[in-house]
Design an enzyme around this catalytic site. Structure first.
Site, PDB file in Angstrom:
ATOM      1  CG  ASP A  22       1.552  -3.352  -4.724  1.00  0.00           C
ATOM      2  OD1 ASP A  22       0.925  -2.707  -3.859  1.00  0.00           O
ATOM      3  OD2 ASP A  22       2.667  -3.003  -5.156  1.00  0.00           O
ATOM      4  CG  ASN A  24      -5.756  -3.044  -3.331  1.00  0.00           C
ATOM      5  OD1 ASN A  24      -5.683  -3.592  -4.422  1.00  0.00           O
ATOM      6  ND2 ASN A  24      -5.937  -3.716  -2.206  1.00  0.00           N
ATOM      7  N   GLY A  25      -4.235   1.137  -3.626  1.00  0.00           N
ATOM      8  CA  GLY A  25      -4.228   2.560  -3.279  1.00  0.00           C
ATOM      9  C   GLY A  25      -4.155   3.429  -4.525  1.00  0.00           C
ATOM     10  CG  HIS A  39      -7.254  -1.279   0.774  1.00  0.00           C
ATOM     11  ND1 HIS A  39      -6.144  -1.748   0.103  1.00  0.00           N
ATOM     12  CD2 HIS A  39      -6.815  -0.241   1.536  1.00  0.00           C
ATOM     13  CE1 HIS A  39      -5.082  -1.041   0.458  1.00  0.00           C
ATOM     14  NE2 HIS A  39      -5.454  -0.113   1.315  1.00  0.00           N
ATOM     15  CB  SER A  67       3.799  -6.656   4.449  1.00  0.00           C
ATOM     16  OG  SER A  67       3.900  -5.257   4.646  1.00  0.00           O
ATOM     17  CD  GLU A  69       8.221  -5.060   6.397  1.00  0.00           C
ATOM     18  OE1 GLU A  69       7.406  -5.756   5.751  1.00  0.00           O
ATOM     19  OE2 GLU A  69       9.196  -5.548   7.011  1.00  0.00           O
ATOM     20  CG  LEU A 133      -7.689 -23.054  -3.625  1.00  0.00           C
ATOM     21  CD1 LEU A 133      -6.420 -23.260  -4.456  1.00  0.00           C
ATOM     22  CD2 LEU A 133      -8.443 -21.830  -4.139  1.00  0.00           C
ATOM     23  CB  SER A 198       7.291  -6.025  -0.933  1.00  0.00           C
ATOM     24  OG  SER A 198       7.489  -5.029  -1.914  1.00  0.00           O
ATOM     25  CD  GLU A 209      10.337 -19.864 -13.928  1.00  0.00           C
ATOM     26  OE1 GLU A 209      10.527 -18.760 -14.505  1.00  0.00           O
ATOM     27  OE2 GLU A 209      11.220 -20.734 -13.818  1.00  0.00           O
TER      28      GLU A 209
HETATM   29  C1  IPE Z   1       3.401  -5.614  -0.472  1.00  0.00           C
HETATM   30  O1  IPE Z   1       2.937  -4.418  -1.003  1.00  0.00           O
HETATM   31  C2  IPE Z   1       2.467  -6.126   0.568  1.00  0.00           C
HETATM   32  C3  IPE Z   1       1.138  -6.510   0.123  1.00  0.00           C
HETATM   33  C4  IPE Z   1       0.674  -6.460  -1.086  1.00  0.00           C
HETATM   34  C5  IPE Z   1       0.284  -7.016   1.142  1.00  0.00           C
HETATM   35  P1  IPE Z   1       3.426  -2.990  -0.468  1.00  0.00           P
HETATM   36  O2  IPE Z   1       2.683  -2.000  -1.248  1.00  0.00           O
HETATM   37  O3  IPE Z   1       3.338  -2.931   0.990  1.00  0.00           O
HETATM   38  O4  IPE Z   1       4.979  -3.016  -0.867  1.00  0.00           O
HETATM   39  P2  IPE Z   1       5.965  -1.821  -1.224  1.00  0.00           P
HETATM   40  O5  IPE Z   1       5.914  -0.853  -0.103  1.00  0.00           O
HETATM   41  O6  IPE Z   1       5.490  -1.214  -2.504  1.00  0.00           O
HETATM   42  O7  IPE Z   1       7.295  -2.484  -1.410  1.00  0.00           O
HETATM   43  C1  IPE Z   2      -1.927  -3.556  -1.769  1.00  0.00           C
HETATM   44  O1  IPE Z   2      -2.224  -2.308  -2.296  1.00  0.00           O
HETATM   45  C2  IPE Z   2      -2.706  -3.882  -0.528  1.00  0.00           C
HETATM   46  C3  IPE Z   2      -1.933  -3.777   0.718  1.00  0.00           C
HETATM   47  C4  IPE Z   2      -0.646  -3.565   0.823  1.00  0.00           C
HETATM   48  C5  IPE Z   2      -2.678  -3.925   1.935  1.00  0.00           C
HETATM   49  P1  IPE Z   2      -1.509  -1.004  -1.778  1.00  0.00           P
HETATM   50  O2  IPE Z   2      -2.291  -0.459  -0.642  1.00  0.00           O
HETATM   51  O3  IPE Z   2      -0.072  -1.242  -1.515  1.00  0.00           O
HETATM   52  O4  IPE Z   2      -1.666  -0.041  -3.033  1.00  0.00           O
HETATM   53  P2  IPE Z   2      -0.565   0.903  -3.659  1.00  0.00           P
HETATM   54  O5  IPE Z   2       0.646   0.068  -3.908  1.00  0.00           O
HETATM   55  O6  IPE Z   2      -0.297   1.980  -2.663  1.00  0.00           O
HETATM   56  O7  IPE Z   2      -1.178   1.408  -4.909  1.00  0.00           O
HETATM   57 MG    MG Z   3       1.584  -1.179  -2.627  1.00  0.00          MG
END
Ligand code: IPE
Ligand code: IPE
Ligand code: MG
Length: 247
Positions: A22, A24-25, A39, A67, A69, A133, A198, A209
């Site tokens: 999580d 990246n954005g 990404h 995910s 969602e 792996l 999530s 853990e």
């Molecule tokens: C969970 O991250 C899914 C992935 C990392 C693939 P999200 O960014 O979608 O989750 P929320 O929205 O913060 O709970």
């Molecule tokens: C995780 O990073 C990657 C995916 C869910 C595909 P995010 O895209 O959720 O990045 P944030 O959480 O918005 O920073």
């Molecule tokens: Mg995220």
């Protein structure tokens, strides 16, 4: 040689590590860039962590990449992620194979665009005999989807008289989850300072853990993985028992 790596007890490694990749954005936005830039850089972390796990001799690594969602994100981001997936799988399949890594995918593959499914099928085929792996990509995955899917299969078997209701136990449930055949993760890592699951492996994480770090996924490297493993090795896993019973 990394000091952290030296400290890891190689006899007490988790067999299965799961990661919610999580942040990246936010990583990209903090740099004034588009979310997709984050990404793209996240792929470098994937490469490094996969290599780190393979070097350590970890048996299973599950990466939550997309995910159920996440399909609801803006169209351009979803399309960008799918494209990145296709290109990455295409570029990396041979390297995975050379490193004896066996690829698996879990999730609702019917949601993926056909060219992504085809690319994945090819990578699965190339790596299917490998014995190193096990790299499990969770794509279009969610824990609730997994459970729902298993319940439907089980209900269908009961309806067709192939299974008696009384015979449904945890082994039966596990058999129809899409993680069937994989041990439950001992360690789950989530990056970027979010403290939630999530909709990841809801059933499988029962006694896992959990390790949370502020590091955004595109900055996560082997060293961060070693830190998480060291933290894990200092935990006492009691599984509901008391300390004195665990020896
Ligand atoms: C969970 O991250 C899914 C992935 C990392 C693939 P999200 O960014 O979608 O989750 P929320 O929205 O913060 O709970
Ligand atoms: C995780 O990073 C990657 C995916 C869910 C595909 P995010 O895209 O959720 O990045 P944030 O959480 O918005 O920073
Ligand atoms: Mg995220």
């Amino acid at each position: 040689m990394s000091q952290l790596l030296d400290k890891i007890d190689k006899q007490q490694l988790p067999r299965h590590i799961a990661i919610i990749m999580d942040g990246n954005g936010r990583w990209a936005k903090e740099k004034g860039e588009d979310r997709l830039f984050g990404h793209v850089h996240g792929v470098e972390s994937v490469r490094d962590v996969v290599e780190g796990c393979a070097e350590l001799g970890i048996e299973y690594l599950t990466l939550y990449a997309f995910s159920t969602e996440n399909w609801e994100r803006p169209g351009y981001e979803v399309e960008g992620l799918m494209e990145l997936l296709v290109v990455t799988i295409r570029d990396e399949a041979e390297t995975l194979h050379k490193n004896n890594i066996k690829l698996h995918v879990i999730g609702d593959m019917s949601m993926l665009p056909k060219h992504a499914r085809d690319e994945l099928a090819e990578a699965l085929e190339i790596t299917k005999e490998n014995s190193g792996l096990n790299l499990i990509m969770a794509l279009s995955y969610s824990g609730r989807w997994d459970l729902l899917n298993a319940v439907r299969i089980i209900a269908d078997k009961v309806k067709k008289n192939e299974l008696e209701t009384e015979k449904i136990d945890q082994d039966v449930i596990e058999k129809y989850l899409c993680t069937s055949g994989f041990p439950d993760p001992e360690l789950m890592i989530r990056t970027s300072g979010e403290y939630r699951i999530s909709n990841f492996l809801l059933y499988q994480l029962a006694y896992t853990e959990l390790y949370f770090t502020e590091v955004r996924w595109p900055d996560f490297r082997k060293e961060n993985l070693y830190e998480a493993i060291l933290d894990f090795q200092n935990r006492e896993r009691r599984f509901g028992k008391i300390s004195e019973q665990i020896l």
